[in-house]
Design a protein around this motif. Structure first.
Motif, mmCIF file in Angstrom:
data_model
loop_
_atom_site.group_PDB
_atom_site.id
_atom_site.type_symbol
_atom_site.label_atom_id
_atom_site.label_comp_id
_atom_site.label_asym_id
_atom_site.label_seq_id
_atom_site.Cartn_x
_atom_site.Cartn_y
_atom_site.Cartn_z
ATOM 1 N N GLU B 167 0.810 -1.214 0.000
ATOM 2 C CA GLU B 167 0.000 0.000 0.000
ATOM 3 C C GLU B 167 0.841 1.261 0.000
ATOM 4 O O GLU B 167 0.384 2.303 -0.431
ATOM 5 C CB GLU B 167 -0.960 -0.029 1.190
ATOM 6 C CG GLU B 167 -2.150 -0.931 0.901
ATOM 7 C CD GLU B 167 -2.717 -1.569 2.151
ATOM 8 O OE1 GLU B 167 -2.088 -1.428 3.213
ATOM 9 O OE2 GLU B 167 -3.774 -2.203 2.053
ATOM 10 N N PHE B 168 2.093 1.185 0.475
ATOM 11 C CA PHE B 168 2.867 2.430 0.451
ATOM 12 C C PHE B 168 3.218 2.838 -0.982
ATOM 13 O O PHE B 168 3.374 4.021 -1.266
ATOM 14 C CB PHE B 168 4.100 2.373 1.358
ATOM 15 C CG PHE B 168 5.113 1.310 1.047
ATOM 16 C CD1 PHE B 168 6.049 1.500 0.052
ATOM 17 C CD2 PHE B 168 5.141 0.139 1.787
ATOM 18 C CE1 PHE B 168 6.994 0.524 -0.210
ATOM 19 C CE2 PHE B 168 6.080 -0.840 1.525
ATOM 20 C CZ PHE B 168 7.009 -0.650 0.522
ATOM 21 N N GLU B 170 1.087 2.226 -3.471
ATOM 22 C CA GLU B 170 -0.200 2.781 -3.896
ATOM 23 C C GLU B 170 -0.338 4.215 -3.390
ATOM 24 O O GLU B 170 -0.766 5.110 -4.114
ATOM 25 C CB GLU B 170 -1.341 1.923 -3.349
ATOM 26 C CG GLU B 170 -2.701 2.327 -3.878
ATOM 27 C CD GLU B 170 -3.801 1.453 -3.293
ATOM 28 O OE1 GLU B 170 -3.709 0.228 -3.463
ATOM 29 O OE2 GLU B 170 -4.721 1.991 -2.673
ATOM 30 N N ALA B 171 0.075 4.434 -2.141
ATOM 31 C CA ALA B 171 -0.003 5.778 -1.568
ATOM 32 C C ALA B 171 0.847 6.750 -2.380
ATOM 33 O O ALA B 171 0.426 7.881 -2.642
ATOM 34 C CB ALA B 171 0.444 5.748 -0.108
ATOM 35 N N ARG B 173 1.615 6.478 -5.526
ATOM 36 C CA ARG B 173 0.932 6.698 -6.807
ATOM 37 C C ARG B 173 -0.205 7.686 -6.644
ATOM 38 O O ARG B 173 -0.391 8.584 -7.463
ATOM 39 C CB ARG B 173 0.368 5.376 -7.325
ATOM 40 C CG ARG B 173 1.403 4.547 -8.011
ATOM 41 C CD ARG B 173 0.736 3.369 -8.699
ATOM 42 N NE ARG B 173 1.712 2.687 -9.528
ATOM 43 C CZ ARG B 173 1.747 1.372 -9.686
ATOM 44 N NH1 ARG B 173 0.860 0.617 -9.100
ATOM 45 N NH2 ARG B 173 2.663 0.825 -10.444
ATOM 46 N N LEU B 174 -0.985 7.503 -5.562
ATOM 47 C CA LEU B 174 -2.108 8.402 -5.316
ATOM 48 C C LEU B 174 -1.606 9.826 -5.137
ATOM 49 O O LEU B 174 -2.250 10.780 -5.530
ATOM 50 C CB LEU B 174 -2.881 7.968 -4.062
ATOM 51 C CG LEU B 174 -3.782 6.754 -4.209
ATOM 52 C CD1 LEU B 174 -4.416 6.407 -2.885
ATOM 53 C CD2 LEU B 174 -4.862 7.025 -5.241
ATOM 54 N N ARG B 175 -0.435 9.952 -4.498
ATOM 55 C CA ARG B 175 0.118 11.275 -4.248
ATOM 56 C C ARG B 175 0.504 11.929 -5.574
ATOM 57 O O ARG B 175 0.508 13.147 -5.684
ATOM 58 C CB ARG B 175 1.358 11.122 -3.358
ATOM 59 C CG ARG B 175 1.739 12.385 -2.624
ATOM 60 C CD ARG B 175 3.067 12.196 -1.931
ATOM 61 N NE ARG B 175 3.075 11.031 -1.073
ATOM 62 C CZ ARG B 175 4.108 10.193 -0.941
ATOM 63 N NH1 ARG B 175 5.235 10.401 -1.609
ATOM 64 N NH2 ARG B 175 4.039 9.158 -0.148
ATOM 65 N N GLY B 176 0.778 11.099 -6.597
ATOM 66 C CA GLY B 176 1.151 11.645 -7.901
ATOM 67 C C GLY B 176 2.645 11.585 -8.153
ATOM 68 O O GLY B 176 3.150 12.310 -9.003
ATOM 69 N N GLU B 177 3.345 10.734 -7.422
ATOM 70 C CA GLU B 177 4.789 10.619 -7.601
ATOM 71 C C GLU B 177 5.112 10.073 -8.991
ATOM 72 O O GLU B 177 4.374 9.269 -9.551
ATOM 73 C CB GLU B 177 5.380 9.664 -6.560
ATOM 74 C CG GLU B 177 5.214 10.117 -5.129
ATOM 75 C CD GLU B 177 6.128 11.267 -4.758
ATOM 76 O OE1 GLU B 177 6.855 11.749 -5.637
ATOM 77 O OE2 GLU B 177 6.110 11.666 -3.571
ATOM 78 N N TRP B 181 10.760 8.368 -8.901
ATOM 79 C CA TRP B 181 10.653 8.427 -7.441
ATOM 80 C C TRP B 181 10.202 7.077 -6.886
ATOM 81 O O TRP B 181 10.753 6.570 -5.926
ATOM 82 C CB TRP B 181 9.678 9.529 -7.012
ATOM 83 C CG TRP B 181 9.336 9.428 -5.550
ATOM 84 C CD1 TRP B 181 8.416 8.612 -4.969
ATOM 85 C CD2 TRP B 181 9.962 10.122 -4.462
ATOM 86 N NE1 TRP B 181 8.418 8.754 -3.603
ATOM 87 C CE2 TRP B 181 9.360 9.683 -3.274
ATOM 88 C CE3 TRP B 181 10.976 11.091 -4.404
ATOM 89 C CZ2 TRP B 181 9.730 10.162 -2.029
ATOM 90 C CZ3 TRP B 181 11.330 11.568 -3.149
ATOM 91 C CH2 TRP B 181 10.717 11.113 -1.990
#
Lengths: 547, 275
Positions: B167-168, B170-171, B173-177, B181
């Protein structure tokens, strides 16, 4: 049968010490000086938060210690023999035959490559209790007693072909295979839904009672232990806090720690008035979604979250709760319908959403263990959104991280630690902190407390409520636990098989009349009353009989 | 520094032995011109002179000092093997990470391409390419590195696949990295232990492979000293009961064992097993 052997207890543990190797290569006591007596046919509940030494004690009952642990002192006398003084070979002859063990995760305990029945017969054949054919016949009888569907043929299936609840019952049947005098249950229903949990609890209770087996039932769920145990021991930091008959200890806990455990269940948020008419912050409109080209997992799902409010999405696993979250965050573009955020339709797919859209919608995960990168420090984890979205320089990020750590009630010095150096509750706080660092409007909380102990979970819920008050956050709270709903939600959305079956203000959803599925969910939540399960089963049986 | 010392103290004797051997090889490779009594290609005596005062390990088939060539050989064989392995890891590791993050068609195509490359026996493929492209050092490095990178790709992709689903990631990706990165900060630190262990093994294979190619005459070309061709050139001595050709062979064997001892220890550390 019970009286035949007189008053001698089946199991007598005196001054048991189990030590574990800690991070810094030191041996530390996990269980320190526990005394325990168990009569034949008695069910003893062990309760405590995680790290209290419950499971370690449960294994020590079989004279066994996990890798990196060792039994350093005391005696474990089973039916007159001190298991710790026996040779490993003699101990092995007792394990599985006279003392059996049921693990928390049946899915991990079964070998996925063999059929259930093959794994069942191993024990009886190995211990010379029965031949193969006899063992299979016994298994079918036990499967029937455990109320497994198609008891004659279910054993032919592989572990992945039966549901989690059925697997847990199959494992209990396996533990009963040699007719043990003692069974250790280590959180057998923790991983299950409330509706499935009931079936398993009922099966275990009935079978244990019928066969007169003694049992040690380990759990962190008070309401569950109240149903199962004759007597309860409360553990903390490897030491006994309190011990007593179930009814007495449930009604009149003496120690402050026990009382604090009991108090958690009563946390409840004051309900806010219904939202004034206006544009909701988030509105999910007629969303239908599916993975690849399969059956839709969500069908025509609509609900709204208003600013500063908490909406709980409730349902058993597989009801589509988490899929709804994936559609909202853009990880799974919907097949139909749309997501409107602050009056503006969001692009379906994540790639086409702007940085600010992403920032305003944050997510907190169930398991902080997999949600935090184990190779990044807390400071890096929290600092990244703070610099990514706001372009702060190094010094400003450092200050911001310290501010956020204070908001989540952790000392600023934690910025240098790695997630592995934190407790479960602290890790979940870091998950919250990462979301806060983006300064969002809405946070999706996906089962954020279900992996935590009740006391720790209560701390997290209180923190979330406080943050909501101070920052005006909105929450979309996904959970299967109705006690959590009571503690935090303003509105409730009940989902079943990908559809919304009921939604509205919390008080309206939780008070009758209910949708039939909501009623089932509500009735399945274990109550603290020790007679709750018996009454519920009796009620269901009579309802079934009258049909 | 204190952490380093603690790690050193916790090392088992086998790993310490391996580490000492590797450091000795590196030392010899770095300071070969200072340590060697004669030049790399210098003819200093008669053919096949026996061991003695003047030539500690005797001379080879055209009268060059064996000991000096052994020292220079460390430089060539080990140095080139190191470059090859590094290149293989940069290429294979990067592509493996990309395949795991991007998935889909990119992963599929790259995966099949690697399957095709791996289907051809490595030694034969290398011989073929070297015959076509010639046997200069850069070509040698690129060819072996390319062949080795297929295995690195497989490993890094497989390990990264287990991390990508966390999930980190996924997190992030959600942040837009961005891709870089996610690969650099979220994945790489988590897959590093198995990659480091694999680096040690691949390194062994690389210099064994160079030695094998040299033995077949398609590796490093004379007069460059390398252990494989030293064995081949002096192999006839064995029939006269002279063990000189076994010395470079022994040098290869010792380094292989040393590297593996260290790798074993690292694997055990990374897997978190306790005794």
């Amino acid at each position: 049968m019970t009286a035949a052997r007189g008053d001698q207890p089946l199991l007598r543990i005196r001054g048991l010490h189990v030590a574990g190797l800690s991070e810094d290569e030191q041996w530390r006591d996990i269980v320190s000086g526990i005394d325990l007596d168990l009569r034949r046919g008695e069910v003893l509940g062990l309760i405590g938060e995680s790290g209290a030494g419950k499971s370690t004690l449960g294994l020590a009952v079989m004279g066994y210690a996990r890798d990196g642990c060792r039994i350093t002192g005391g005696e474990v006398v089973f039916d007159g023999q001190d298991l710790l003084k026996l040779s490993e070979r003699r101990r092995r002859r007792i394990r599985g035959a006279r003392i059996a063990y049921v693990a928390q995760s049946a899915a991990a305990a079964f070998n996925p490559a063999h059929r259930l029945i093959e794994q069942y017969v191993e024990g009886p054949v190995q211990h010379g209790r029965a031949g193969r054919a006899r063992a299979i016949a016994d298994a079918i009888g036990l499967y029937r007693r455990m109320h497994l569907p198609q008891p004659e043929t279910i054993g032919r299936r592989y572990p992945h072909q039966v549901s989690g609840g059925q697997l847990q019952r199959a494992m209990t049947a396996m533990a009963m295979a040699c007719g043990p005098e003692l069974i250790v249950f280590d959180e057998p229903t923790t991983a299950l839904d409330v509706t499935t949990q009931i079936e398993v609890l009922a099966s275990i209770k009935e079978t244990v009672r019928q066969s007169g087996t003694a049992a040690i039932y380990i759990t962190h769920d008070l309401a569950v232990v109240a149903q199962m145990a004759d007597r309860i021991m409360v553990l903390r930091h490897g030491k006994l806090v309190e011990e007593g008959e179930t009814e007495a200890i449930m009604e009149r806990p003496r120690q402050p720690y026990t009382r604090s455990l009991w108090a958690v269940r009563s946390l409840s948020k004051e309900e806010q008035p219904p939202p004034v008419d206006g544009v909701p912050l988030l509105s999910v409109q007629a969303v239908t979604a599916a993975y690849r080209s399969g059956e839709p997992v969500l069908q025509d799902v609509s609900f709204a979250v208003h600013r500063g409010r908490t909406v709980a999405v409730v349902g058993e696993s597989g009801s589509g709760k988490s899929t709804a979250a994936r559609v909202i965050t853009g990880l799974l573009p919907p097949r139909d319908g749309r997501i409107v955020f602050d009056g503006r339709a969001l692009p379906d797919s994540l790639d086409r959403r702007g940085r600010d859209d992403r920032r305003r919608l944050q997510m907190i995960y169930q398991s902080a263990e997999t949600a935090l990168n184990p190779r990044q420090t807390v400071g890096d984890i929290i600092g990244r959104p703070a610099s990514f979205y706001f372009g702060r320089d190094r010094e400003a990020v450092r200050r911001r991280v310290a501010e956020i750590l204070e908001m989540i009630e952790l000392p600023a010095s934690y910025a240098g630690r790695y997630p592995g150096e934190l407790s479960g509750g602290q890790r979940q706080r870091i998950g919250i902190a990462r979301a806060l660092a983006a300064e969002p409007d809405l946070i999706i909380c996906d089962e954020v407390t279900s992996a935590l102990d009740q006391l720790v979970a209560e701390g997290i819920l209180k923190l979330l409520l406080g943050l909501q008050r101070d920052l005006g956050l909105s929450y979309l709270f996904i959970t299967h636990d109705l006690a959590t709903v009571k503690a935090i939600a303003d509105e409730v959305v009940v989902m079943h098989r990908g559809r919304v079956v009921e939604k509205g203000l919390r008080s309206a959803v939780l008070t009758p009349p209910h949708d039939p599925y909501t009623a089932l969910l509500l009735a399945s939540v274990p109550q603290m009353d020790p007679h709750w399960l018996d009454r519920l089963l009796a009620a269901r049986a009579s309802a079934g009989a009258s049909l | 520094m204190g952490g380093f010392l603690r790690i050193l103290r916790s090392m088992p004797p086998t790993a310490i032995f391996g580490m000492v051997v590797i450091l000795a090889y590196v030392f010899i490779a770095l300071f070969a011109p200072l340590l060697a009594p004669y030049g790399e290609a210098q003819v200093v005596g008669a053919q096949y002179e026996p061991w003695g005062e003047q030539f500690l390990l005797g001379t080879d088939n055209i009268g060059r000092d064996m000991l000096s060539r052994l020292f220079y050989g460390a430089r060539n064989t080990v140095g080139i093997a190191f470059v090859i392995t590094s290149l293989a890891f940069v290429v294979g590791g990067l592509l493996g990470l990309l395949a795991s993050v991007l998935g889909g068609i990119f992963d599929l195509l790259l995966g099949r391409l690697v399957d095709i490359l791996m289907a051809i026996p490595q030694l034969i493929f290398a011989l073929l390419l070297l015959t076509i492209l010639g046997t200069s050092v850069p070509v040698l490095i690129v060819v072996i590195a390319l062949l080795d990178s297929t295995r690195v790709f497989r490993l890094s992709r497989a390990v990264a696949m287990n991390v990508v689903v966390m999930e980190f990631v996924e997190a992030a990706r959600l942040r837009g990295e961005g891709l870089w990165w996610i690969m650099r900060h979220e994945l790489l630190p988590n897959i590093l232990p198995p990659l480091v262990a694999e680096f040690g093994l691949r390194f062994c294979f690389a210099f064994l492979f160079i030695s094998a190619l040299s033995f077949l005459g398609l590796g490093l070309q004379p007069p460059t000293a390398d252990w494989g061709s030293m064995v081949r050139d002096n192999a006839t001595l064995i029939t006269f009961g002279d063990i000189t050709p076994l010395v470079p062979a022994g040098a290869i064997a010792l380094l292989t064992v040393a590297v593996n001892l260290v790798v074993d220890w690292m694997l055990q550390r990374a897997s978190g097993l306790r005794r």
